[in-house]
Design a protein around this motif. Structure first.
Motif, PDB file in Angstrom:
ATOM      1  N   ILE A 133       0.849  -1.205   0.000  1.00 34.46           N
ATOM      2  CA  ILE A 133       0.000   0.000   0.000  1.00 34.46           C
ATOM      3  C   ILE A 133       0.881   1.251   0.000  1.00 34.46           C
ATOM      4  CG2 ILE A 133      -1.838   1.283   1.151  1.00 34.46           C
ATOM      5  CD1 ILE A 133      -2.539  -1.298   2.669  1.00 34.46           C
ATOM      6  N   ARG A 134       0.871   1.966  -1.097  1.00 33.51           N
ATOM      7  CA  ARG A 134       1.525   3.276  -1.118  1.00 33.51           C
ATOM      8  C   ARG A 134       0.471   4.309  -0.759  1.00 33.51           C
ATOM      9  NH1 ARG A 134       4.879   4.902  -6.261  1.00 33.51           N
ATOM     10  NH2 ARG A 134       6.106   3.183  -5.413  1.00 33.51           N
ATOM     11  N   VAL A 161      -2.786  10.479   9.193  1.00 28.79           N
ATOM     12  CA  VAL A 161      -3.862   9.744   8.544  1.00 28.79           C
ATOM     13  C   VAL A 161      -3.698   9.944   7.035  1.00 28.79           C
ATOM     14  CG1 VAL A 161      -6.354   9.552   8.204  1.00 28.79           C
ATOM     15  CG2 VAL A 161      -5.424   9.953  10.497  1.00 28.79           C
ATOM     16  N   GLY A 162      -3.778   8.855   6.283  1.00 31.61           N
ATOM     17  CA  GLY A 162      -3.508   8.932   4.862  1.00 31.61           C
ATOM     18  C   GLY A 162      -4.631   8.385   4.001  1.00 31.61           C
ATOM     19  N   GLU A 163      -4.377   8.389   2.705  1.00 32.82           N
ATOM     20  CA  GLU A 163      -5.274   7.780   1.738  1.00 32.82           C
ATOM     21  C   GLU A 163      -4.449   6.946   0.772  1.00 32.82           C
ATOM     22  OE1 GLU A 163      -7.228  10.572  -0.855  1.00 32.82           O
ATOM     23  OE2 GLU A 163      -5.650  12.059  -0.543  1.00 32.82           O
ATOM     24  N   VAL A 164      -5.080   5.961   0.169  1.00 27.32           N
ATOM     25  CA  VAL A 164      -4.387   5.061  -0.733  1.00 27.32           C
ATOM     26  C   VAL A 164      -4.025   5.796  -2.020  1.00 27.32           C
ATOM     27  CG1 VAL A 164      -4.545   2.953  -2.106  1.00 27.32           C
ATOM     28  CG2 VAL A 164      -5.544   3.025   0.196  1.00 27.32           C
ATOM     29  N   GLU A 165      -2.776   5.664  -2.417  1.00 35.36           N
ATOM     30  CA  GLU A 165      -2.320   6.205  -3.685  1.00 35.36           C
ATOM     31  C   GLU A 165      -2.153   5.098  -4.723  1.00 35.36           C
ATOM     32  OE1 GLU A 165       0.571   9.883  -4.703  1.00 35.36           O
ATOM     33  OE2 GLU A 165       1.528   8.241  -3.615  1.00 35.36           O
ATOM     34  N   TYR A 166      -1.709   3.921  -4.241  1.00 35.60           N
ATOM     35  CA  TYR A 166      -1.434   2.825  -5.175  1.00 35.60           C
ATOM     36  C   TYR A 166      -1.408   1.512  -4.413  1.00 35.60           C
ATOM     37  CZ  TYR A 166       1.186  -0.136  -8.454  1.00 35.60           C
ATOM     38  OH  TYR A 166       1.580  -1.155  -9.278  1.00 35.60           O
ATOM     39  N   ILE A 167      -1.947   0.453  -5.017  1.00 28.55           N
ATOM     40  CA  ILE A 167      -1.881  -0.902  -4.465  1.00 28.55           C
ATOM     41  C   ILE A 167      -1.029  -1.759  -5.397  1.00 28.55           C
ATOM     42  CG2 ILE A 167      -3.165  -2.990  -3.852  1.00 28.55           C
ATOM     43  CD1 ILE A 167      -3.800  -0.754  -1.953  1.00 28.55           C
ATOM     44  N   ASP A 168       0.027  -2.342  -4.844  1.00 31.41           N
ATOM     45  CA  ASP A 168       0.857  -3.280  -5.605  1.00 31.41           C
ATOM     46  C   ASP A 168       0.384  -4.690  -5.262  1.00 31.41           C
ATOM     47  OD1 ASP A 168       2.823  -4.975  -6.642  1.00 31.41           O
ATOM     48  OD2 ASP A 168       4.430  -3.530  -6.309  1.00 31.41           O
ATOM     49  N   THR A 169      -0.249  -5.348  -6.201  1.00 29.75           N
ATOM     50  CA  THR A 169      -0.899  -6.638  -5.926  1.00 29.75           C
ATOM     51  C   THR A 169       0.035  -7.836  -6.038  1.00 29.75           C
ATOM     52  OG1 THR A 169      -1.561  -6.870  -8.252  1.00 29.75           O
ATOM     53  CG2 THR A 169      -3.113  -5.769  -6.762  1.00 29.75           C
ATOM     54  N   GLN A 170       1.306  -7.605  -6.351  1.00 28.85           N
ATOM     55  CA  GLN A 170       2.210  -8.725  -6.629  1.00 28.85           C
ATOM     56  C   GLN A 170       2.279  -9.714  -5.469  1.00 28.85           C
ATOM     57  OE1 GLN A 170       6.132  -7.531  -7.862  1.00 28.85           O
ATOM     58  NE2 GLN A 170       6.818  -9.613  -8.244  1.00 28.85           N
ATOM     59  N   ASP A 190       4.493   6.273   2.380  1.00 29.97           N
ATOM     60  CA  ASP A 190       4.763   7.112   1.214  1.00 29.97           C
ATOM     61  C   ASP A 190       6.157   6.841   0.675  1.00 29.97           C
ATOM     62  OD1 ASP A 190       6.550   8.483   2.846  1.00 29.97           O
ATOM     63  OD2 ASP A 190       5.233  10.205   3.166  1.00 29.97           O
ATOM     64  N   THR A 191       6.565   7.586  -0.335  1.00 26.96           N
ATOM     65  CA  THR A 191       7.850   7.336  -0.986  1.00 26.96           C
ATOM     66  C   THR A 191       9.036   7.637  -0.067  1.00 26.96           C
ATOM     67  OG1 THR A 191       7.722   9.560  -1.934  1.00 26.96           O
ATOM     68  CG2 THR A 191       6.960   7.730  -3.309  1.00 26.96           C
ATOM     69  N   PHE A 202     -11.703   2.115   2.879  1.00 26.83           N
ATOM     70  CA  PHE A 202     -11.106   2.571   1.624  1.00 26.83           C
ATOM     71  C   PHE A 202      -9.930   1.694   1.204  1.00 26.83           C
ATOM     72  CE2 PHE A 202     -13.572   6.301   2.745  1.00 26.83           C
ATOM     73  CZ  PHE A 202     -14.087   6.681   1.512  1.00 26.83           C
ATOM     74  N   VAL A 203      -9.232   1.115   2.171  1.00 22.92           N
ATOM     75  CA  VAL A 203      -8.184   0.143   1.825  1.00 22.92           C
ATOM     76  C   VAL A 203      -8.818  -1.082   1.180  1.00 22.92           C
ATOM     77  CG1 VAL A 203      -6.384  -1.384   2.704  1.00 22.92           C
ATOM     78  CG2 VAL A 203      -6.584   0.938   3.602  1.00 22.92           C
ATOM     79  N   ALA A 204      -9.895  -1.587   1.770  1.00 23.30           N
ATOM     80  CA  ALA A 204     -10.590  -2.743   1.190  1.00 23.30           C
ATOM     81  C   ALA A 204     -11.066  -2.436  -0.210  1.00 23.30           C
ATOM     82  CB  ALA A 204     -11.767  -3.152   2.082  1.00 23.30           C
ATOM     83  N   SER A 205     -11.616  -1.246  -0.407  1.00 20.60           N
ATOM     84  CA  SER A 205     -12.089  -0.830  -1.718  1.00 20.60           C
ATOM     85  C   SER A 205     -10.955  -0.783  -2.732  1.00 20.60           C
ATOM     86  CB  SER A 205     -12.747   0.559  -1.617  1.00 20.60           C
ATOM     87  OG  SER A 205     -13.054   1.078  -2.894  1.00 20.60           O
ATOM     88  N   ALA A 206      -9.828  -0.190  -2.334  1.00 20.62           N
ATOM     89  CA  ALA A 206      -8.686  -0.062  -3.241  1.00 20.62           C
ATOM     90  C   ALA A 206      -8.076  -1.416  -3.579  1.00 20.62           C
ATOM     91  CB  ALA A 206      -7.634   0.856  -2.621  1.00 20.62           C
TER      92      ALA A 206
END
Length: 299
Positions: A133-134, A161-170, A190-191, A202-206
């Motif tokens: 989770i980025r 507190v953050g929000e999802v930017e990208y999910i790496d599913t590997q 984050d980076t 929102f994590v589940a959704s992403a």
């Protein structure tokens, strides 16, 4: 004899659904009383294992708000909330990581593994594992604007507190191939390596969107979405949900949850479900019966 007949009838009703969903991915947001009561925890673990045994790939994303609140209270810290989000400062961030990624996550993993057999096992993850989770810092003003909610200025900086930017599913795909059940804590990074607590809905959704899941399922402490008369809606589309938000029928903490459902559907998830996690085996009852027990949301 009557009991055997009843079980056979239940199995016959479930068979078409088992065939239909074999090989599909279900992302399940686990929270509320389903996480708190011993009998419900056991029923949840059994449901998840049953899905895996019949060829469905469950991915769990869990919350932990009450546990975080209890730990902060023990430390003499106050935890403010707004718009369905929990406000954290830098010191509280460590507590969030410890509680979500440690205590809560590992207790769920141990619970599932206690009832697992053969080559199926659960494994715990946070957003740091495999770059899953980025995240980025949540823009509070924009968030509250989207939610139709306006808060005092002291709540407008949500800290870590953050929000999802990208999910790496590997890593999730590798775990699926090896018959593991992923259990994900909603902590992203984050980076620069900063950790953020993210709303688990929102994590589940992403995650569901990134995996192109068949379903995303949210366990709550209510029967499902209610209409203008207070009756549970068994099936609803996005257009009607948006209208109910505008009219104030859907409000408060339910807005982020339905927004998470809408987000998942917009990313290719087939259906979203809001279930009453206080009902034992609610996941199986929703999926493998014609009527279901909660609210089904479609595009």
């Amino acid at each position: 004899m009557e009991r055997l007949v009843e079980k056979a009838e239940i199995l016959m009703e479930a068979l078409p659904f088992i065939t239909k969903f074999r090989g599909k991915t279900f992302v399940i947001k686990y929270g509320g009383n389903a996480m708190a009561k011993a009998d419900l925890k056991v029923a949840f673990a059994q449901d998840i294992l049953m899905l895996k045994y019949i060829g469905i790939n469950p991915v769990i994303v869990h919350g932990g708000g009450p546990q975080i609140g209890q730990m902060l209270k023990r430390m003499g810290r106050e935890s403010k909330c707004g718009g369905g989000r929990r406000v954290k400062d830098r010191e509280a961030r460590g507590v969030v990581e410890m509680v979500l990624g440690g205590l809560v996550n590992k207790s769920i993993v141990m619970l599932i593994n206690r009832y697992a057999g053969g080559h199926i096992r659960a494994v715990g993850l946070t957003g740091k594992d495999g770059g899953l989770i980025r995240a980025k810092k949540l823009d509070a003003k924009e968030y509250f604007r989207q939610m139709g909610d306006f808060r005092p200025t002291e709540l407008l900086d949500l800290g870590h507190v953050g929000e999802v930017e990208y999910i790496d599913t590997q890593i999730l795909k590798h775990l699926e191939e090896d018959n593991y059940i992923p259990v994900i804590a909603p902590v992203g990074f984050d980076t620069e390596g900063n950790a953020y607590n993210i709303n688990a809905d929102f994590v589940a959704s992403a995650v569901a969107g990134a995996l192109k899941a068949e379903k995303v399922i949210f366990l709550t402490d209510i029967e499902g979405l209610k209409d203008e008369q207070g009756n549970t809606v068994s099936s609803i589309n996005v257009e009607r949900i948006n209208r109910m938000i505008e009219e104030g029928v859907i409000k408060g903490g339910m807005i982020p949850k339905v927004k998470a459902c809408i987000q998942a559907l917009s990313q290719g998830v087939k259906k979203a479900h809001i279930l009453d996690g206080r009902i034992p085996h609610c996941v199986l009852l929703e999926i493998f019966t014609s009527e279901g027990i909660g609210t089904e949301i479609v595009s």
